[in-house]
Design a protein around this motif. Structure first.
Motif, PDB file in Angstrom:
ATOM      1  N   MET A  80      -3.170 -12.777   2.530  1.00  0.00           N
ATOM      2  CA  MET A  80      -3.016 -11.251   2.735  1.00  0.00           C
ATOM      3  C   MET A  80      -2.626 -10.742   1.312  1.00  0.00           C
ATOM      4  N   ALA A  81      -2.343 -11.332   0.336  1.00  0.00           N
ATOM      5  CA  ALA A  81      -2.286 -11.124  -1.101  1.00  0.00           C
ATOM      6  C   ALA A  81      -3.550 -10.666  -1.625  1.00  0.00           C
ATOM      7  N   HIS A  82      -4.453 -11.588  -1.247  1.00  0.00           N
ATOM      8  CA  HIS A  82      -5.958 -11.381  -1.573  1.00  0.00           C
ATOM      9  C   HIS A  82      -6.537  -9.809  -1.089  1.00  0.00           C
ATOM     10  N   GLU A  83      -6.145  -9.737   0.098  1.00  0.00           N
ATOM     11  CA  GLU A  83      -6.510  -8.272   0.766  1.00  0.00           C
ATOM     12  C   GLU A  83      -5.694  -7.192   0.113  1.00  0.00           C
ATOM     13  N   LEU A  84      -4.496  -7.376  -0.043  1.00  0.00           N
ATOM     14  CA  LEU A  84      -3.557  -6.296  -0.708  1.00  0.00           C
ATOM     15  C   LEU A  84      -4.195  -5.954  -1.988  1.00  0.00           C
ATOM     16  N   ALA A  85      -4.813  -6.922  -2.820  1.00  0.00           N
ATOM     17  CA  ALA A  85      -5.292  -6.699  -4.162  1.00  0.00           C
ATOM     18  C   ALA A  85      -6.629  -6.037  -3.906  1.00  0.00           C
ATOM     19  N   HIS A  86      -7.411  -6.199  -3.116  1.00  0.00           N
ATOM     20  CA  HIS A  86      -8.811  -5.283  -2.730  1.00  0.00           C
ATOM     21  C   HIS A  86      -7.964  -3.824  -2.600  1.00  0.00           C
ATOM     22  N   ILE A  87      -6.841  -3.619  -1.906  1.00  0.00           N
ATOM     23  CA  ILE A  87      -6.431  -2.229  -1.564  1.00  0.00           C
ATOM     24  C   ILE A  87      -5.921  -1.667  -2.756  1.00  0.00           C
ATOM     25  N   LYS A  88      -5.340  -2.405  -3.642  1.00  0.00           N
ATOM     26  CA  LYS A  88      -4.708  -1.931  -4.929  1.00  0.00           C
ATOM     27  C   LYS A  88      -5.692  -1.665  -5.930  1.00  0.00           C
ATOM     28  N   ASN A  89      -6.762  -2.297  -5.824  1.00  0.00           N
ATOM     29  CA  ASN A  89      -7.878  -2.116  -6.817  1.00  0.00           C
ATOM     30  C   ASN A  89      -9.037  -1.082  -6.256  1.00  0.00           C
ATOM     31  N   HIS A  90      -8.790  -0.545  -5.064  1.00  0.00           N
ATOM     32  CA  HIS A  90      -9.277   0.394  -4.578  1.00  0.00           C
ATOM     33  C   HIS A  90     -10.911  -0.019  -4.328  1.00  0.00           C
ATOM     34  N   ASP A  91     -10.892  -1.651  -3.929  1.00  0.00           N
ATOM     35  CA  ASP A  91     -12.106  -2.163  -3.614  1.00  0.00           C
ATOM     36  C   ASP A  91     -12.689  -1.505  -2.378  1.00  0.00           C
ATOM     37  N   THR A  92     -11.939  -1.402  -1.513  1.00  0.00           N
ATOM     38  CA  THR A  92     -12.136  -1.208  -0.044  1.00  0.00           C
ATOM     39  C   THR A  92     -12.895   0.372  -0.106  1.00  0.00           C
ATOM     40  N   LEU A  93     -12.568   1.034  -0.862  1.00  0.00           N
ATOM     41  CA  LEU A  93     -13.669   2.513  -1.282  1.00  0.00           C
ATOM     42  C   LEU A  93     -14.694   2.161  -1.813  1.00  0.00           C
ATOM     43  N   THR A  94     -14.796   1.371  -2.885  1.00  0.00           N
ATOM     44  CA  THR A  94     -15.764   1.061  -3.611  1.00  0.00           C
ATOM     45  C   THR A  94     -16.934   0.468  -2.941  1.00  0.00           C
ATOM     46  N   MET A  95     -16.549  -0.669  -1.958  1.00  0.00           N
ATOM     47  CA  MET A  95     -17.425  -1.261  -1.029  1.00  0.00           C
ATOM     48  C   MET A  95     -18.007  -0.290  -0.005  1.00  0.00           C
ATOM     49  N   THR A  96     -17.153   0.410   0.369  1.00  0.00           N
ATOM     50  CA  THR A  96     -17.740   1.466   1.401  1.00  0.00           C
ATOM     51  C   THR A  96     -18.642   2.321   0.846  1.00  0.00           C
ATOM     52  N   ILE A  97     -18.602   2.896  -0.337  1.00  0.00           N
ATOM     53  CA  ILE A  97     -19.381   3.718  -1.022  1.00  0.00           C
ATOM     54  C   ILE A  97     -20.856   2.935  -1.294  1.00  0.00           C
ATOM     55  N   THR A  98     -20.603   1.847  -1.788  1.00  0.00           N
ATOM     56  CA  THR A  98     -21.912   0.980  -2.089  1.00  0.00           C
ATOM     57  C   THR A  98     -22.563   0.666  -0.891  1.00  0.00           C
TER      58      THR A  98
END
Length: 307
Positions: free
Chosen positions: A128-146
């Motif tokens: 869960m900390a790993h997934e929160l890290a994705h959110i904090k780093n805005h990776d979820t948006l980055t990967m959606t765009i890519t």
């Protein structure tokens, strides 16, 4: 360094999109390509979380329906100094998890019921900390765009022959090469971005939970589960594979050009090195929780409404 690399790769993906549009239809084709990219990214920006969760039949839980999981995410979010995301469960035997959402204020984490039965408390906290890290780093948006742009490039090459005047269109052989090579290049760039962000989320996740060793153990268990338990929903919708902490489509996470995830062994090695730097040794040492490593969803503990 990972952020610089991600920025360079995303710039490359955008340039590839514009170049394909130009080659297929000249300046007009490039403008159309950029217009398509803008429209698809705008749609994804507002709807990516709902689409991802709905595609895996995830249902939202709260402190009543899943007190241990919800409380864990709440405490980890507080440690990470970030907003509490929505929490979802997926009725799926394969152990796995992912995060989604356009920003930390509009984010969600989702875990399969299989992962609750597979991991200990500390290990699940690491995930869960790993997934929160994705959110904090805005990776979820980055990967959606890519992912959206990679898909748009594939669509653009399919319909590119209709762009521009007949004089501006490339020859048939060139069109065929573009239609084959451009989507392949886009996929390579997308996968490279995904792998880079996984390493960074592992590192920050280890910091958030305070126990990189527990996260390393979790990755090993999840990879083992994925290799033996198929995820039929993910198989039917492979475009979402990059979102999960471990590729749900196979247990072989090799570091090659078309892999959505880094090699699990390499990720574990990096986490163990992080643990040594933090002065943490052994397995399941110094973690997020002082509870025993036996999963609270196993044994005599009541598993909750999904168990």
């Amino acid at each position: 360094m990972n952020y610089v690399r991600t920025g360079i790769l995303m710039a490359g993906l955008t340039a590839l999109f514009a170049m394909v549009g130009y080659l297929l239809g000249g300046a007009g084709g490039m403008l159309i390509a950029l217009g398509i990219a803008a429209a698809t990214n705008l749609y994804s920006y507002w709807n990516s979380d709902r689409l991802a969760l709905a595609s895996h039949n995830a249902h939202e839980v709260d402190e009543r329906s899943a007190p241990e999981l919800y409380g864990m995410v709440r405490d980890l979010a507080a440690r990470a100094n970030m907003p509490m995301p929505r929490v979802y469960l997926i009725d799926e035997e394969q152990p796995n998890a992912f995060a989604t959402g356009r920003n930390p204020q509009n984010a969600a984490v989702a875990a399969t019921t299989g992962i609750l039965r597979t991991l200990s408390y500390d290990e699940l906290a690491g995930v869960m900390a790993h997934e929160l890290a994705h959110i904090k780093n805005h990776d979820t948006l980055t990967m959606t765009i890519t992912a959206t742009m990679a898909g748009a490039i594939s669509s653009l090459t399919t319909f590119g022959m209709f762009f521009g005047s007949r004089e501006n269109r490339p020859g048939l052989l060139v069109q065929i090469l573009i239609s084959v090579l451009a989507p392949m290049a886009a996929m390579v760039i997308q996968m490279a971005i995904s792998r880079s962000r996984e390493y960074e989320a592992d590192r920050l996740g280890g910091e958030i939970c305070g126990n990189p060793v527990a996260l390393a153990d979790a990755l090993a268990k999840i990879a083992g589960g994925v290799s033996h338990i198929p995820n039929e929903t993910a198989e039917a919708k492979p475009a979402t594979a990059h979102m999960f902490i471990i590729n749900p489509l196979s247990g072989r996470g090799m570091d090659f050009l078309f892999s959505t995830h880094p090699d699990t062994g390499n990720r574990i090695a990096a986490l163990m090195e992080q643990a040594r730097a933090m002065g943490i040794g052994g397995r399941n040492a110094g973690g997020f929780s002082s509870q025993a490593t036996q999963s609270p969803w196993n044994g005599s503990h009541k598993p909750g409404p999904w168990g």
